[in-house]
Scaffold this active site. Sequence first.
Site, PDB file in Angstrom:
ATOM      1  N   GLN A 233       3.016   9.912   1.459  1.00  0.00           N
ATOM      2  CA  GLN A 233       4.323   9.243   1.553  1.00  0.00           C
ATOM      3  C   GLN A 233       5.254   9.654   0.405  1.00  0.00           C
ATOM      4  O   GLN A 233       6.456   9.445   0.480  1.00  0.00           O
ATOM      5  CB  GLN A 233       4.153   7.719   1.587  1.00  0.00           C
TER       6      GLN A 233
ATOM      7  N   HIS B 281      -4.429   1.246   7.791  1.00  0.00           N
ATOM      8  CA  HIS B 281      -3.059   1.778   7.883  1.00  0.00           C
ATOM      9  C   HIS B 281      -2.896   2.962   6.914  1.00  0.00           C
ATOM     10  O   HIS B 281      -2.369   4.015   7.285  1.00  0.00           O
ATOM     11  CB  HIS B 281      -2.077   0.644   7.565  1.00  0.00           C
ATOM     12  N   GLU B 282      -3.363   2.785   5.673  1.00  0.00           N
ATOM     13  CA  GLU B 282      -3.224   3.858   4.671  1.00  0.00           C
ATOM     14  C   GLU B 282      -4.076   5.065   5.036  1.00  0.00           C
ATOM     15  O   GLU B 282      -3.651   6.216   4.860  1.00  0.00           O
ATOM     16  CB  GLU B 282      -3.631   3.365   3.271  1.00  0.00           C
TER      17      GLU B 282
ATOM     18  N   HIS C  74      -2.503   7.377   7.393  1.00  0.00           N
ATOM     19  CA  HIS C  74      -1.551   8.316   6.766  1.00  0.00           C
ATOM     20  C   HIS C  74      -2.253   9.609   6.348  1.00  0.00           C
ATOM     21  O   HIS C  74      -1.667  10.690   6.416  1.00  0.00           O
ATOM     22  CB  HIS C  74      -0.903   7.684   5.529  1.00  0.00           C
TER      23      HIS C  74
ATOM     24  N   CYS D  24       5.958  -0.218   7.570  1.00  0.00           N
ATOM     25  CA  CYS D  24       5.597   0.977   6.796  1.00  0.00           C
ATOM     26  C   CYS D  24       6.805   1.417   5.986  1.00  0.00           C
ATOM     27  O   CYS D  24       7.916   1.450   6.503  1.00  0.00           O
ATOM     28  CB  CYS D  24       5.166   2.091   7.749  1.00  0.00           C
ATOM     29  N   LEU D  25       6.567   1.757   4.733  1.00  0.00           N
ATOM     30  CA  LEU D  25       7.665   2.192   3.868  1.00  0.00           C
ATOM     31  C   LEU D  25       8.290   3.490   4.375  1.00  0.00           C
ATOM     32  O   LEU D  25       9.428   3.795   4.039  1.00  0.00           O
ATOM     33  CB  LEU D  25       7.163   2.365   2.427  1.00  0.00           C
TER      34      LEU D  25
ATOM     35  N   GLY E  80       0.839  -1.191   0.000  1.00  0.00           N
ATOM     36  CA  GLY E  80       0.000   0.000   0.000  1.00  0.00           C
ATOM     37  C   GLY E  80       0.874   1.240   0.000  1.00  0.00           C
ATOM     38  O   GLY E  80       2.055   1.171   0.349  1.00  0.00           O
TER      39      GLY E  80
HETATM   40  O1  GNR Z   1       4.022  -2.606   2.618  1.00  0.00           O
HETATM   41  C1  GNR Z   1       3.352  -2.472   3.645  1.00  0.00           C
HETATM   42  N1  GNR Z   1       3.046  -3.573   4.387  1.00  0.00           N
HETATM   43  C2  GNR Z   1       2.121  -3.574   5.415  1.00  0.00           C
HETATM   44  C3  GNR Z   1       2.067  -4.684   6.254  1.00  0.00           C
HETATM   45  C4  GNR Z   1       1.153  -4.742   7.275  1.00  0.00           C
HETATM   46  C5  GNR Z   1       0.284  -3.689   7.469  1.00  0.00           C
HETATM   47  C6  GNR Z   1       0.331  -2.570   6.670  1.00  0.00           C
HETATM   48  C7  GNR Z   1       1.246  -2.515   5.641  1.00  0.00           C
HETATM   49  S1  GNR Z   1       1.276  -1.113   4.603  1.00  0.00           S
HETATM   50  C8  GNR Z   1       2.941  -1.126   4.088  1.00  0.00           C
HETATM   51  C9  GNR Z   1       3.183  -0.057   3.035  1.00  0.00           C
HETATM   52  C10 GNR Z   1       2.975   1.308   3.640  1.00  0.00           C
HETATM   53  O2  GNR Z   1       3.753   1.860   4.353  1.00  0.00           O
HETATM   54  N2  GNR Z   1       1.832   1.891   3.384  1.00  0.00           N
HETATM   55  O3  GNR Z   1       1.545   3.073   3.935  1.00  0.00           O
HETATM   56 NI    NI Z   2       2.642   3.137   5.805  1.00  0.00          NI
END
Ligand code: GNR
Ligand code: NI
Length: 172
Positions: free
Chosen positions: A51, A137-138, A141, A95-96, A46
Amino acid sequence: MAMRPILIAPDPRLKQKSTPVEVFDADLQCLIDDMFETMYAAPGIGLAAIQVGVAKRLLVIDISREDEEKAPRVFINPEIVWTSEGELSTYEEGCLSVPEQYAEVQRPSRVRVSYRDRDGEAHEEEMEGLLATCIQHEMDHLEGILFVDHLSLARRSMLMRKLAKSRKFARV
Ligand code: GNR
Ligand code: NI
């Protein structure tokens, strides 16, 4: 199409609240394509626009596995219209923007989300499993919230120190 650099915490831009997308023009299509390229290259499942430094309420997701066909999904101006509240799931999240750091986060197992697609068409969908976790999660952000903000202060501080140390060592 081009990859865009991913912001890394504690970049203050990651704390910004993103604003709704109002125009579904060619610039938006270009941003979406760049976000997919950036997410696939990372690799991640995601990516929210903030980001890559764009404070718009837009995110992309692809939770397909390597041995499956790609399943790119775009969610614009998403809103959670229902959650399973007491019914929670725990996932080890990463998270990236917090590279190489992982922690368990508890969230509602199921959510119902309204959103627009890349053409501006409105949709509503109930999600569960990894997709439900990923979109929450997204969507965090979009509010300037990172998964580490769901941890205790002690665990968050430890994780951010580890991140700072590894960044310093790598000099990136
Ligand atoms: O790549 C991602 N893996 C992930 C694993 C578990 C829960 C959420 C994520 S999102 C993350 C990519 C990211 O930072 N998205 O904002
Ligand atoms: Ni993230």
